[in-house]
Structure formats: structure tokens, C-alpha cells
Write an enzyme that holds these catalytic residues in place. Sequence first.
Site, PDB file in Angstrom:
ATOM      1  N   CYS A  91       0.860  -1.187   0.000  1.00  0.00           N
ATOM      2  CA  CYS A  91       0.000   0.000   0.000  1.00  0.00           C
ATOM      3  C   CYS A  91       0.891   1.231   0.000  1.00  0.00           C
ATOM      4  O   CYS A  91       1.860   1.286   0.763  1.00  0.00           O
ATOM      5  CB  CYS A  91      -0.879  -0.015   1.252  1.00  0.00           C
ATOM      6  SG  CYS A  91      -1.932   1.438   1.413  1.00  0.00           S
ATOM      7  N   HIS A 133      -8.679  -3.655  -2.473  1.00  0.00           N
ATOM      8  CA  HIS A 133      -7.785  -2.820  -1.666  1.00  0.00           C
ATOM      9  C   HIS A 133      -8.227  -1.351  -1.712  1.00  0.00           C
ATOM     10  O   HIS A 133      -8.318  -0.690  -0.681  1.00  0.00           O
ATOM     11  CB  HIS A 133      -6.345  -2.985  -2.186  1.00  0.00           C
ATOM     12  CG  HIS A 133      -5.335  -2.199  -1.429  1.00  0.00           C
ATOM     13  ND1 HIS A 133      -4.405  -2.784  -0.597  1.00  0.00           N
ATOM     14  CD2 HIS A 133      -5.091  -0.869  -1.362  1.00  0.00           C
ATOM     15  CE1 HIS A 133      -3.655  -1.830  -0.055  1.00  0.00           C
ATOM     16  NE2 HIS A 133      -4.042  -0.675  -0.510  1.00  0.00           N
ATOM     17  N   GLU A 134      -8.505  -0.857  -2.924  1.00  0.00           N
ATOM     18  CA  GLU A 134      -8.836   0.564  -3.077  1.00  0.00           C
ATOM     19  C   GLU A 134     -10.233   0.890  -2.537  1.00  0.00           C
ATOM     20  O   GLU A 134     -10.437   1.936  -1.931  1.00  0.00           O
ATOM     21  CB  GLU A 134      -8.713   1.003  -4.540  1.00  0.00           C
ATOM     22  CG  GLU A 134      -7.322   0.800  -5.166  1.00  0.00           C
ATOM     23  CD  GLU A 134      -6.178   1.432  -4.385  1.00  0.00           C
ATOM     24  OE1 GLU A 134      -6.415   2.370  -3.602  1.00  0.00           O
ATOM     25  OE2 GLU A 134      -5.037   0.966  -4.542  1.00  0.00           O
ATOM     26  N   HIS A 137     -10.087   1.434   1.058  1.00  0.00           N
ATOM     27  CA  HIS A 137      -9.612   2.782   1.418  1.00  0.00           C
ATOM     28  C   HIS A 137     -10.770   3.770   1.536  1.00  0.00           C
ATOM     29  O   HIS A 137     -10.768   4.632   2.407  1.00  0.00           O
ATOM     30  CB  HIS A 137      -8.640   3.308   0.355  1.00  0.00           C
ATOM     31  CG  HIS A 137      -7.207   2.913   0.594  1.00  0.00           C
ATOM     32  ND1 HIS A 137      -6.537   3.244   1.751  1.00  0.00           N
ATOM     33  CD2 HIS A 137      -6.317   2.250  -0.181  1.00  0.00           C
ATOM     34  CE1 HIS A 137      -5.288   2.784   1.671  1.00  0.00           C
ATOM     35  NE2 HIS A 137      -5.128   2.168   0.518  1.00  0.00           N
TER      36      HIS A 137
HETATM   37 CO    CO Z   1      -3.457   1.290  -0.178  1.00  0.00          CO
END
Ligand code: CO
Length: 192
Positions: A91, A133-134, A137
Site C-alpha cells: 500500500c 484494496h482501493e 480505502h
Molecule cells: Co493502499
Amino acid sequence: MRIVHYPHPALRHRSQPVRCVDKQLHLQIGEMKELMYKAKGLGLAAPQVALPFQLLVMNVTGDAGKPECEEVFLNPGIVERKGSVEDEEGCLSFPGLYQKIRRAKTLKVQAYNLKGELVEKAVSDLEARAWQHEIDHLNGVLFIDNMGPIARLASRGSVKSFEREFRKAQEKGDFPADVEIEKILAALEGQT
Ligand code: CO
């Protein structure tokens, strides 16, 4: 604009939907792409540049020379998850930290593009990993939250040192105090 590192409070902030695609948003997206390529990432979510919006830029080739693989997603969501696969993940908000993370193997995803059209696509493997993953966020969820017990234990020292570095940067005045950052994020949300 810069990529913020853990534990910058923007990384734990729940993003608001993008309501208007204006000139400012285009400029911010341009800067985000530049930062993503410079940091050699495959994706970057708006909270990573301290913007509290549901916005992602992605290029799973990681190659700035392949702008045709560049994608921008507004208000994205995962509508279907299938399978499970473990692989190494990093990340840009935790530079240098890589650990194995279990993720769904294939997804059906939806998002708005810059023309305001709803697009749906099927993604798998690396691209599906980047999406999960995004999207995390945007919900204030970080890959350290998805680590299994072994990866978590192995990351403890690194996570602690990110915490020390960020507090040191705040003491030096590189970043405002957490409460001030929260106020800035709330003010940004009020602008849309
Ligand atoms: Co990240």
C-alpha cells in the site's frame, strides 16, 4: 497534494460520494495519477491524498506509458465476489510493507466514469485485488486490517514505526494535529 502515510486520519475517514465532476476534480485526478506513477503504485484512492471522496485512479500495469490502461472510478462498489486467493500486497500509505492478504478472486464491480455513465465490469486476480484494496480505502479500511494473524504479527514493528514517524512529522509541523485534519476533511466534504 501528497500521498499520506498511516496513521494520517484521512486514511480512517469514510469517504463521501462524488456529486459533481468539475474542473477542480479533473485537476485532482491528474495530480493523483502523477503521484501514483511516481510511487510505482497500481492504484490510488482519494483518502490517500487526504481527499474524503469516493474516487479511485487505477492502472494495473503500473506503467505510465500505458495511459490506455488508466482508469478513473467515481462512487465505485463491488456487487459480487467469488473465490478466494492469497497473495502479496502492499500500500502506498505503508511504503515498504508487503504481506500476504486473502482476497476474493473474481468480482463484479460498478462505478461511474468521468462522463457520468454507470459502468459494470468483471475483474479477476491482480485487478480484483487492486479493486478490493482501493474500495477498502474509501471505507477507511486498510490492508493491515485484512491481515491474518501471522502477517499481522510480522508487521507490528513496521506499523509502530509508521506511527512514530507520523507523530514526529506532526510535532515538526509537517502535518496539523488530528483534530485539525478532521476539521479540514469536514470542510472539504461541505464543498460538494
Ligand atoms: Co493502499
